[in-house]
Design an enzyme around this catalytic site. Sequence first.
Site, PDB file in Angstrom:
ATOM      1  N   GLU A 184      -3.829   7.361  -3.154  1.00 27.58           N
ATOM      2  CA  GLU A 184      -4.209   6.016  -2.466  1.00 27.58           C
ATOM      3  C   GLU A 184      -3.895   4.984  -3.748  1.00 27.58           C
ATOM      4  O   GLU A 184      -4.566   5.027  -4.663  1.00 27.58           O
ATOM      5  CB  GLU A 184      -4.833   6.122  -1.937  1.00 27.58           C
ATOM      6  CG  GLU A 184      -4.875   4.795  -0.936  1.00 27.58           C
ATOM      7  CD  GLU A 184      -6.634   4.486   0.342  1.00 27.58           C
ATOM      8  OE1 GLU A 184      -7.668   4.833  -0.764  1.00 27.58           O
ATOM      9  OE2 GLU A 184      -5.988   5.145   0.616  1.00 27.58           O
ATOM     10  N   TYR A 233       0.637  -1.236  -0.027  1.00 27.90           N
ATOM     11  CA  TYR A 233      -0.269  -0.311   0.023  1.00 27.90           C
ATOM     12  C   TYR A 233       0.645   1.080   0.089  1.00 27.90           C
ATOM     13  O   TYR A 233       2.105   1.059   0.749  1.00 27.90           O
ATOM     14  CB  TYR A 233      -1.141  -0.049   1.275  1.00 27.90           C
ATOM     15  CG  TYR A 233      -1.467   1.456   1.667  1.00 27.90           C
ATOM     16  CD1 TYR A 233      -2.655   1.461   0.789  1.00 27.90           C
ATOM     17  CD2 TYR A 233      -1.040   2.479   2.436  1.00 27.90           C
ATOM     18  CE1 TYR A 233      -3.837   2.796   1.518  1.00 27.90           C
ATOM     19  CE2 TYR A 233      -1.374   4.007   2.347  1.00 27.90           C
ATOM     20  CZ  TYR A 233      -3.334   4.113   2.431  1.00 27.90           C
ATOM     21  OH  TYR A 233      -3.505   4.889   2.208  1.00 27.90           O
TER      22      TYR A 233
END
Lengths: 396, 292
Positions: free
Chosen positions: A206, A118
């Site tokens: 993101e 991530y």
Amino acid sequence: MNIHEYQAKDILKKYGVAVQEGILAHTPEEAVAAAKKMQELTGTSWWVVKAQVHAGGRGKGGGIKLAKSLDDVARISGEILGMTLVTPQTGAEGKFVRKVMIAQDVYEPGPEEIKEFYVSILLNRQTGRNTVMYTTEGGMDIETVAHNTPEKIFNEEIDPRVGLQAFQARKIAYNLGLTGEANKGMVKFINALYKAYEGIDASMFEINPVLKTSQGKIMAVDAKVNLDENGLYRHPEIYALRDTDEEDPTEVEAGAHNLNYVKLDGNIGCMVNGAGLAMATMDIIKLAGGDPANFLDVGGTADAARVEEAFRIILRDPNVKAILVNIFGGIVRCDRVAQGIVDAYKNIGEIKVPIIVRLQGTNAKEAKQIIDDSGLLVKSAILLQEAADKVKEVLA
Amino acid sequence: MSVLVNKNSKIIVQGFTGSEGTFHAGQMIEYGTQLVGGVTPGKGGSQHLGKPVFNTVAEAVQQTGADVSIIFVPPAFAADAIMEAADAGIKVIVAITEGIPVQDMIKAKEYLNGKNARLIGPNCPGVITPDEAKVGIMPGFVFKKGKIGIVSKSGTLTYEAADQVVKAGLGISTAIGIGGDPIIGTTTLEAVKLLMNDPDTEGIVMIGEIGGNLEAEAARWIKSNGTKPVVGFIAGKTAPAGRRMGHAGAIIGGADDTAVAKMKIMRECGIEVVESPAVIGTTMAEVLKGRA
């Protein structure tokens, strides 16, 4: 402003960020053609059909599915296109799916272990600096990771005087446990990603997951990009990516009239000047026993035309049982606003719900007189508490 | 005393000859603020509203001895204007401009580090010390002189609070609108510290809204260092998570920046938190009476 995954990936690619490739499709036929094209371009033998809506958690709602044949592609895109996708981020009403991305399958097994990471870039409001936030725990909600294993989340803060430095990108790659080609790939990935973030005046990137493929390649499988609306004037080509189909039509219309409107679920509409006072007014409505039907900031120059448009927008919501107008006139004169309300009332015709008008500040007394003399179904107040009491009366 | 601005402050206006600058400079002069001139590049040497216009802030400071600047220049040039003011030695920079890109503000804020300048805002109503100086866009007549300091993220809600405080018979020492953007020059905590140290301030009204952690940070400091009563309110208890409520900074991002969470922290730190924004003034009066 939000943009779609396929738009975000286009932008990232321009900055040299490796992405999972895909082609946009609006019908099952287009989807099959896209799948064939993807096979030609990437050699993929399976495909991923991905709903393109402005919401995260698409997989959980059934908006992302693997297709193992062209028949699968046709059938699955047929199911996803036109569905109302409900994800943890859409609310119960969901999002209507108008387009899908037919993406290459990047999870094919091979010599190396596949891994998901991530990576996000965002503003750290406490320090006033951009920061790269990352973790080895990719492919799941970052909120869940933050809650269960906060020690696995790393932050790399960027000094605005010099920007992202090479050592920082290396540190990120090593902290993610990467060696060899994958390590180099991640360094390149982070550098390009940060360049893109600054280059387009983003307010958040993101990338979840960032994938290490079985061939050791690093790429963005998904991309969520939010833009700083204040910076959009520098990027007309990005502003052009705005998809108003994804926004509430009433909010879009309000925006066109310079009204800042957010639709809520309650029964009392409100019209206020200033964002803070608007939120405070919503809170007052709740304390008086109602529920706010909207947030609406008419801004610093609440003239008659804007007041009228605001009334029309609030009245479109059938749940609205009463409207509270709360204006603190500073530079704006309250008597003018009052006249605007009276005119709007007459122009709109029959307004069946009671209106409570609270005007305070410059020429508040004259304003109250205008409202009281108008003979309209309007209750006027000067103090905020009086306005709250009148909301209570209306609800009783 | 009062804080930030007073009757001796020498104030210049950046973006002096534009429509916003002209209107509000006129209002500030009418209020009695000591406005000594303004800056509009290319118009140096002329007069505007009876005051001299300069091409650069440096020149304005040199000629007038200005120590405070208020900025009305458009968003695309506002960060530059902030840095120019700091470079020229301005001590208090009040940025009214709304809509400055975040990436520009990151650089401007960094530039101010180590400079002897305090930035208020941007996207704020400004600062007022009643009867002395109005450096902002607030309606001056609402703010009657008194002993209560106000710190607030929001414009009209500041006026609302000031009006209530005045109607409760108290009045205002200095009101500071810190602004609702994600990056601002002076935080809630810094503004509260100024007022705690001001001998003319006897109580503080602290108004916040959803998003960020400025109020929690200020509350924790107040718990250990506060010497004056503080009444607090957080707007946005009814705002849904994930939706931006007008101000760029007013968005609930996590469990800690909801109104309920902030109010809880503030209460735990000894702040008198009001649930209703209609009782800010009366609550301040009661708290002060309880202390007397």
